[in-house]
Scaffold this motif. Structure first.
Motif: not given
Length: 453
Positions: A249-251, A419-422, A439-441
């Protein structure tokens, strides 16, 4: 989010739509022992619910009227079938899904992201049903997002493990009366046009964007993914959601999108308390006139046509470059059958009825606000030309033309949304996270969850 996207969609939640996914562990929880998800025993004819009394056990998402409207009509047409329905918020369903499917499997359940559920053999394989009902003759794109390869390795291919009640889609609703106040007579054609409208709204003392971002479901994922669609093609995002090897996703394009979202945050285009606003509060405020734009799904079309008749417009997120193709989150409002469900055949008959019965399809459009699942030539009810439902249906046709359908980024793994996006989106609003760091996370969490699942 349920959009079912959520889910054409969790409602993510689809929504959330597109719904989204807040679930849970990779190891099968609960005391029950689920059997491997082999296809339903070989069927020579399409199952029915028969004539003897049947009680279908359902586990549905609260706050969305479409499933219960459909179940009521099904009982009207099939009086021997009654329903025992439990409802929870989508966040609760996603957290409970593995345990409920293992310990007390419902006949029909609103599904979060399905990868872990398939890996843990908690959902019935629907391939045999697809053959006898003819689902495999429908447009392939309708079912793609509910398929998984053997072993649950990759989504988007392999056996069918869920079905949709309709095909939801997200975009941008707008208040026509507020749009008049800033001189907006037509939907924006480019991202720059949208930026200009947001700035005018802010200068006019209006809230530019009504959005939720509180609790366990970060609603800023909606405008973020729309911005991703503006800056880049949908295929790499779908590959990431479907867990294709090497996907990220990190583009560069997604970094531009996240930076753009941060600009909107810093410009004050959202409510100051957006991190404390849940989905229901967002809808109440928007319907009350507090907000020019709202990034949401067509599952609200029927509701908005009733409560704000003639005052709401809808458009697909415009591209960064003039003339670019449109893309958006567009996915089935997914429901599955428990691997050990007591009345699996009747539940499958219901799913087929939803997609093929004329009255059921009418309910899907008028109540769900979106395009029904089913054959390409399935009957469609008449829709008022000036309704927001007509606008969302037309937008769906445009997405099909541009091949711009994406699943929801919250659906990449069972835990990625909660656990990540929110938390990362909430930190972005609070100034505690950068676009690069976000994005890296998320990518690091994704890799860990895919490997551990």
């Amino acid at each position: 989010m349920s959009r079912r996207v959520h889910s054409r969609r969790s409602r993510v939640a689809m929504v959330v739509i597109l719904g989204g996914s807040l679930a849970a562990a990779c190891a099968a929880p609960g005391s029950g022992t689920a059997q491997p998800t082999a296809a339903a025993s070989s069927l020579s004819a399409a199952p029915t619910c028969g004539t003897a009394p049947v009680t279908l056990k359902g586990y549905f998402e609260t706050g969305f009227p479409l499933p219960k409207a459909l179940t009521a009509e099904f009982t009207k047409q099939h009086p021997n079938v009654t329903w025992d329905i439990r409802e929870d918020q989508f966040a609760v369903i996603t957290q409970n899904a593995p345990r409920v499917l293992a310990d007390d499997p419902p006949d029909l359940m609103r599904l979060p992201q399905v990868s872990e559920l398939v890996k843990n053999n908690l959902l019935k394989n629907l391939d045999e049903y697809a053959k006898v009902y003819g689902w495999d003759k429908w447009p392939a794109s309708q079912l793609e997002q509910m398929r998984m390869a053997p072993g649950g390795a990759v989504r988007g291919e392999g056996s069918l493990h869920a079905m949709g009640l309709n095909f939801s889609m997200t975009g941008v609703f707008y208040n026509k009366k507020l749009a008049e106040r800033i001189g907006m007579t037509d939907p924006p054609e480019t991202l720059a046009d949208l930026d200009a409208a947001l700035a005018k709204a802010k200068d006019a003392g209006l809230v530019p964007i009504a959005q939720f971002n509180g609790g366990a479901t970060g609603g800023l994922a909606f405008p973020l993914q729309d911005l991703m669609a503006s800056y880049g093609p949908p295929a790499p995002i779908n590959e990431w959601i479907f867990q294709k090897p090497g996907a990220t996703i990190d583009t560069p394009a997604n970094l531009q999108a996240t930076q753009h979202l941060e600009k909107w945050v810093k410009a004050g285009y959202f409510w100051k308390d957006v991190n404390a606003v849940d989905y229901a509060t967002m809808m109440s405020r928007f319907i009350g006139g507090d907000g020019l734009f709202m990034f949401n799904g067509d599952w609200e079309s029927g509701n908005l046509d009733k409560k704000m008749a003639g005052d709401i417009g809808f458009f697909l997120m415009p591209p960064a470059q003039a003339g670019g193709k449109r893309a958006t989150m567009s996915a089935p409002l997914a429901f599955g059958i428990g691997a050990n469900a007591k009345n699996a055949d009747c539940a499958a008959a219901f799913l087929d009825w939803v997609a093929t019965d004329t009255q059921a399809r009418t309910i899907g459009v008028q109540v769900g606000g979106s395009h029904p699942m089913g054959p390409a030539d399935g009957p469609m009810p008449p829709v008022a030309e000036d309704s927001v439902t007509a606008s969302t249906l037309a937008a769906g046709a445009r997405i099909a033309q541009d091949n711009g359908a994406m699943d929801f980024i919250a659906n990449a793994t069972g835990a990625i949304y909660a656990k990540s996006w929110t938390p990362n989106l909430q930190k972005l609003v609070a100034g505690e996270q950068t676009p690069e760091g976000l994005l890296k996370s998320v990518q690091a969490d994704y890799q860990s969850q895919v490997k551990g699942g």
